[in-house]
Design a protein around this motif. Structure first.
Motif, PDB file in Angstrom:
ATOM      1  N   MET A 256       0.845  -1.200   0.000  1.00  0.00           N
ATOM      2  CA  MET A 256       0.000   0.000   0.000  1.00  0.00           C
ATOM      3  C   MET A 256       0.880   1.250   0.000  1.00  0.00           C
ATOM      4  SD  MET A 256      -2.327  -1.142   3.214  1.00  0.00           S
ATOM      5  CE  MET A 256      -1.507  -2.458   4.079  1.00  0.00           C
ATOM      6  N   VAL A 257       0.251   2.345  -0.456  1.00  0.00           N
ATOM      7  CA  VAL A 257       0.902   3.650  -0.347  1.00  0.00           C
ATOM      8  C   VAL A 257      -0.013   4.548   0.476  1.00  0.00           C
ATOM      9  CG1 VAL A 257       1.783   5.671  -1.584  1.00  0.00           C
ATOM     10  CG2 VAL A 257       1.969   3.399  -2.622  1.00  0.00           C
ATOM     11  N   GLN A 258       0.545   5.179   1.500  1.00  0.00           N
ATOM     12  CA  GLN A 258      -0.199   6.206   2.229  1.00  0.00           C
ATOM     13  C   GLN A 258       0.268   7.559   1.687  1.00  0.00           C
ATOM     14  OE1 GLN A 258      -0.913   5.877   6.548  1.00  0.00           O
ATOM     15  NE2 GLN A 258       0.309   7.728   6.671  1.00  0.00           N
ATOM     16  N   PHE A 259      -0.694   8.363   1.270  1.00  0.00           N
ATOM     17  CA  PHE A 259      -0.359   9.655   0.669  1.00  0.00           C
ATOM     18  C   PHE A 259      -0.350  10.755   1.733  1.00  0.00           C
ATOM     19  CE2 PHE A 259      -1.633   6.917  -2.756  1.00  0.00           C
ATOM     20  CZ  PHE A 259      -0.743   7.239  -3.763  1.00  0.00           C
ATOM     21  N   THR A 260       0.118  11.935   1.325  1.00  0.00           N
ATOM     22  CA  THR A 260       0.286  13.028   2.302  1.00  0.00           C
ATOM     23  C   THR A 260      -1.043  13.491   2.908  1.00  0.00           C
ATOM     24  OG1 THR A 260       0.489  14.390   0.340  1.00  0.00           O
ATOM     25  CG2 THR A 260       2.489  14.025   1.556  1.00  0.00           C
ATOM     26  N   ASP A 261      -2.165  13.188   2.227  1.00  0.00           N
ATOM     27  CA  ASP A 261      -3.463  13.579   2.790  1.00  0.00           C
ATOM     28  C   ASP A 261      -4.058  12.479   3.679  1.00  0.00           C
ATOM     29  OD1 ASP A 261      -4.050  11.683   0.926  1.00  0.00           O
ATOM     30  OD2 ASP A 261      -5.160  12.999  -0.419  1.00  0.00           O
ATOM     31  N   ALA A 262      -3.267  11.441   3.986  1.00  0.00           N
ATOM     32  CA  ALA A 262      -3.660  10.306   4.842  1.00  0.00           C
ATOM     33  C   ALA A 262      -4.501   9.255   4.115  1.00  0.00           C
ATOM     34  CB  ALA A 262      -4.364  10.758   6.113  1.00  0.00           C
ATOM     35  N   SER A 263      -4.769   9.475   2.840  1.00  0.00           N
ATOM     36  CA  SER A 263      -5.470   8.459   2.064  1.00  0.00           C
ATOM     37  C   SER A 263      -4.512   7.297   1.760  1.00  0.00           C
ATOM     38  CB  SER A 263      -5.949   9.111   0.765  1.00  0.00           C
ATOM     39  OG  SER A 263      -6.398   8.134  -0.119  1.00  0.00           O
ATOM     40  N   VAL A 264      -5.043   6.067   1.752  1.00  0.00           N
ATOM     41  CA  VAL A 264      -4.203   4.893   1.460  1.00  0.00           C
ATOM     42  C   VAL A 264      -4.750   4.176   0.229  1.00  0.00           C
ATOM     43  CG1 VAL A 264      -3.391   2.657   2.333  1.00  0.00           C
ATOM     44  CG2 VAL A 264      -3.628   4.586   3.904  1.00  0.00           C
ATOM     45  N   ILE A 265      -3.867   3.872  -0.711  1.00  0.00           N
ATOM     46  CA  ILE A 265      -4.264   3.069  -1.876  1.00  0.00           C
ATOM     47  C   ILE A 265      -3.487   1.764  -1.828  1.00  0.00           C
ATOM     48  CG2 ILE A 265      -4.344   2.895  -4.394  1.00  0.00           C
ATOM     49  CD1 ILE A 265      -4.802   5.822  -4.593  1.00  0.00           C
ATOM     50  N   ALA A 266      -4.227   0.657  -1.940  1.00  0.00           N
ATOM     51  CA  ALA A 266      -3.607  -0.670  -1.892  1.00  0.00           C
ATOM     52  C   ALA A 266      -3.894  -1.408  -3.193  1.00  0.00           C
ATOM     53  CB  ALA A 266      -4.178  -1.456  -0.719  1.00  0.00           C
ATOM     54  N   GLN A 267      -3.090  -2.408  -3.498  1.00  0.00           N
ATOM     55  CA  GLN A 267      -3.386  -3.278  -4.639  1.00  0.00           C
ATOM     56  C   GLN A 267      -3.625  -4.674  -4.082  1.00  0.00           C
ATOM     57  OE1 GLN A 267      -1.026  -5.787  -6.027  1.00  0.00           O
ATOM     58  NE2 GLN A 267      -2.386  -6.380  -7.685  1.00  0.00           N
ATOM     59  N   LEU A 268      -4.677  -5.334  -4.558  1.00  0.00           N
ATOM     60  CA  LEU A 268      -5.071  -6.645  -4.046  1.00  0.00           C
ATOM     61  C   LEU A 268      -5.081  -7.667  -5.175  1.00  0.00           C
ATOM     62  CD1 LEU A 268      -6.449  -4.449  -2.105  1.00  0.00           C
ATOM     63  CD2 LEU A 268      -8.068  -6.229  -1.538  1.00  0.00           C
ATOM     64  N   GLY A 269      -4.981  -8.923  -4.818  1.00  0.00           N
ATOM     65  CA  GLY A 269      -5.074  -9.984  -5.807  1.00  0.00           C
ATOM     66  C   GLY A 269      -4.731 -11.314  -5.170  1.00  0.00           C
ATOM     67  N   THR A 270      -4.940 -12.387  -5.939  1.00  0.00           N
ATOM     68  CA  THR A 270      -4.531 -13.704  -5.441  1.00  0.00           C
ATOM     69  C   THR A 270      -3.001 -13.770  -5.469  1.00  0.00           C
ATOM     70  OG1 THR A 270      -4.954 -14.474  -7.686  1.00  0.00           O
ATOM     71  CG2 THR A 270      -6.592 -15.043  -6.033  1.00  0.00           C
ATOM     72  N   PRO A 271      -2.378 -14.574  -4.599  1.00  0.00           N
ATOM     73  CA  PRO A 271      -0.912 -14.645  -4.606  1.00  0.00           C
ATOM     74  C   PRO A 271      -0.405 -15.482  -5.787  1.00  0.00           C
ATOM     75  CG  PRO A 271      -1.803 -15.964  -2.804  1.00  0.00           C
ATOM     76  CD  PRO A 271      -2.970 -15.358  -3.511  1.00  0.00           C
ATOM     77  N   ASP A 272      -0.209 -14.839  -6.908  1.00  0.00           N
ATOM     78  CA  ASP A 272       0.215 -15.522  -8.133  1.00  0.00           C
ATOM     79  C   ASP A 272       1.117 -14.548  -8.880  1.00  0.00           C
ATOM     80  OD1 ASP A 272       0.394 -16.556 -10.751  1.00  0.00           O
ATOM     81  OD2 ASP A 272      -1.556 -17.530 -10.589  1.00  0.00           O
ATOM     82  N   MET A 273       2.388 -14.937  -9.064  1.00  0.00           N
ATOM     83  CA  MET A 273       3.357 -14.031  -9.679  1.00  0.00           C
ATOM     84  C   MET A 273       3.006 -13.667 -11.120  1.00  0.00           C
ATOM     85  SD  MET A 273       5.542 -12.801  -7.707  1.00  0.00           S
ATOM     86  CE  MET A 273       6.740 -12.109  -8.831  1.00  0.00           C
ATOM     87  N   ARG A 274       2.090 -14.433 -11.733  1.00  0.00           N
ATOM     88  CA  ARG A 274       1.733 -14.092 -13.112  1.00  0.00           C
ATOM     89  C   ARG A 274       1.029 -12.735 -13.187  1.00  0.00           C
ATOM     90  NH1 ARG A 274      -1.244 -19.467 -14.896  1.00  0.00           N
ATOM     91  NH2 ARG A 274      -2.091 -19.107 -12.810  1.00  0.00           N
ATOM     92  N   VAL A 275       0.466 -12.276 -12.058  1.00  0.00           N
ATOM     93  CA  VAL A 275      -0.193 -10.957 -12.078  1.00  0.00           C
ATOM     94  C   VAL A 275       0.839  -9.831 -12.246  1.00  0.00           C
ATOM     95  CG1 VAL A 275      -1.706  -9.361 -10.859  1.00  0.00           C
ATOM     96  CG2 VAL A 275      -2.164 -11.830 -10.769  1.00  0.00           C
ATOM     97  N   PRO A 276       1.824  -9.693 -11.298  1.00  0.00           N
ATOM     98  CA  PRO A 276       2.815  -8.619 -11.525  1.00  0.00           C
ATOM     99  C   PRO A 276       3.617  -8.806 -12.814  1.00  0.00           C
ATOM    100  CG  PRO A 276       3.441  -9.996  -9.634  1.00  0.00           C
ATOM    101  CD  PRO A 276       2.041 -10.375  -9.996  1.00  0.00           C
ATOM    102  N   ILE A 277       3.805 -10.051 -13.243  1.00  0.00           N
ATOM    103  CA  ILE A 277       4.533 -10.283 -14.499  1.00  0.00           C
ATOM    104  C   ILE A 277       3.716  -9.731 -15.676  1.00  0.00           C
ATOM    105  CG2 ILE A 277       5.274 -12.099 -16.119  1.00  0.00           C
ATOM    106  CD1 ILE A 277       6.066 -13.744 -13.529  1.00  0.00           C
ATOM    107  N   ALA A 278       2.410 -10.002 -15.671  1.00  0.00           N
ATOM    108  CA  ALA A 278       1.553  -9.486 -16.749  1.00  0.00           C
ATOM    109  C   ALA A 278       1.509  -7.962 -16.721  1.00  0.00           C
ATOM    110  CB  ALA A 278       0.139 -10.063 -16.619  1.00  0.00           C
TER     111      ALA A 278
END
Ligand SMILES: NC(=O)c1ccc[n+]([C@@H]2O[C@H](COP(=O)([O-])OP(=O)(O)OC[C@H]3O[C@@H](n4cnc5c(N)ncnc54)[C@H](OP(=O)(O)O)[C@@H]3O)[C@@H](O)[C@H]2O)c1
Length: 395
Positions: A256-278
């Motif tokens: 996740m990234v927490q931004f300077t305004d305190a908002s947090v953005i996360a990335q979710l998915g099943t644990p499968d390396m083919r996702v970041p590879i794609a």
């Protein structure tokens, strides 16, 4: 008009990330073409990949393995040219006809080829975290000067990358904190004083991810997360104190990234390396990865916790190394590679990996490495010190 196919070199194609990369590539024959492959010891696996993907080049790290592969390539009437050695791996990483390089060699051995791809201005898909941990500023400078596009493949860094705005010049003023998630590995619930009897088989049995042996042991000690903290510092230009690690046993939130305004953005998915590879292969587009989809209706809970410093003493070494003299992260990486190898060879107890890393950090003082030659010399002296420490701690 038809878009030309991207020509890809996959370094470390016989490993866990390499095989997943070829799986994603094989789903998109209209977009990607395999230009070259490389491996270290698995001759038959590389032969099978050559038969399936018909690369122009296949490189084995050593001459005897290359001779064996060349013989089999000929027997099977394949057209692939077989090469051997580090220079040849750098050649296929920087070849003028290559568009993208998947850097999936394990360990510091991947540094030279990564730098070659960066210098040649390639689209560099970086799975090989050790190369960045060792190369540090030199690596990032080479990427900038070579005009390369660096795309992180580690699932955590891919998650952060996907959570950030596309323009990196906006990151420093927007990022408050980077939050790396960690599964905690197979020993998350163990008492620290029971870790002395852990076997390589137990350490490599990760609860959520299927990975190579070295990274599996690193996940069990959480040295993997320490390396990722160092990686994040370089990739996203944040200060060490802007990086936090949380235990998240389900491995659904990949970071996740927490931004300077305190908002947090996360990335979710099943644990499968083919996702970041794609993600890396297609960025900024999106393509099918073959991974299962998350089903939120069946998700019982997502939990987060602070890491236990007594159970994972290696984690804190990331911040120590980042604040110490330049080159200290290279010393830490070399020590850890030696200690993990000794553990996998049953020459060192699991709970002494940290002692080898600590002693190596105490005995080797880096003197501002300014070139690849300096880094390789530092890596070599740290390995010598770590081997001596591993011998002593084995007794
Ligand atoms: N696995 C994951 O899910 C994952 C996730 C995030 C990041 N990573 C990172 O990605 C990298 C690869 O991990 P992995 O799990 O795929 O490792 P792996 O399964 O052990 O595969 C490593 C690959 O590198 C080759 N190789 C090993 N030593 C070499 C050397 N000295 N010179 C040239 N090639 C060499 C191996 O060849 P042979 O197999 O022929 O011996 C194999 O193709 C690591 O840096 C790891 O930290 C992995």
């Amino acid at each position: 008009m038809n878009t030309p196919k991207q020509r890809i070199t996959v370094l470390g194609s016989t490993g866990s990330v390499g095989v997943s990369t070829l799986d994603v590539i094989s789903r998109h024959p209209e977009r990607f073409e395999v230009f070259a492959l490389s491996a270290s010891t698995k001759v038959d696996e590389l032969l099978a990949q050559c038969a399936r993907f018909s690369p122009r080049y296949a490189v084995m790290a050593s001459a005897p393995h290359a001779a064996l592969l060349a013989e089999k390539i000929e027997q099977n009437n394949l057209k692939t040219t077989v090469l051997s050695g580090g220079d040849a791996i750098e050649k296929i990483a920087s070849h003028e006809e290559v568009d993208a390089v998947m850097a999936a060699i394990v360990g510091a051995a991947g540094l030279g080829p990564c730098l070659a791809a960066a210098r040649a201005g390639k689209r560099l898909l970086l799975a090989n975290k050790e190369a960045l941990v060792v190369g540090g500023e030199l690596f990032m400078r080479t990427v900038r000067e070579g005009g390369a596009t660096l795309l992180p493949i580690d699932s955590e860094h891919s998650a952060i990358f996907q959570s950030l705005p596309e323009d990196p010049s906006t990151w420093p003023r927007r990022i408050d904190k980077i939050i790396l998630t960690a599964s905690g590995g197979p020993f998350r619930t163990r008492a620290p004083d029971t870790l002395g009897t852990v076997t390589p088989e137990q350490a490599c049995a990760h609860p959520n991810w299927v990975m190579g042996r070295k990274i599996s042991v690193d996940s069990a000690t959480m040295m993997n997360k320490a390396l990722e903290v160092i990686e994040a510092r370089h990739l996203f230009g944040v200060l060490p104190e802007q990086i936090e690690v949380v235990i998240h046993p389900q491995s659904v939130v990949h970071s996740m990234v927490q931004f300077t305004d305190a908002s947090v953005i996360a990335q979710l998915g099943t644990p499968d390396m083919r996702v970041p590879i794609a993600v890396g292969l297609a960025w900024p587009e999106r393509i099918e990865s073959g991974a299962a989809r998350l089903d939120f209706r069946r998700m019982a809970s997502l939990s987060f916790d602070a890491p236990d410093a007594a159970l994972f003493p290696g984690l804190g070494l990331a911040w120590h190394a980042l604040r110490a003299a330049p080159g200290t992260t290279a010393v830490l990486n070399a020590a850890n590679e030696v200690a993990v190898e000794a553990f996998l060879d049953r020459r060192l107890r699991f709970d002494r990996i940290h002692a080898v890393n600590m002693e190596t950090l105490e005995t080797v003082s880096p003197s501002k490495p300014a070139s690849l030659a300096d880094l390789l010399a530092l890596d070599a002296s740290a390995r010598a010190a770590a081997n001596a420490a591993a011998l002593r701690f084995a007794a």
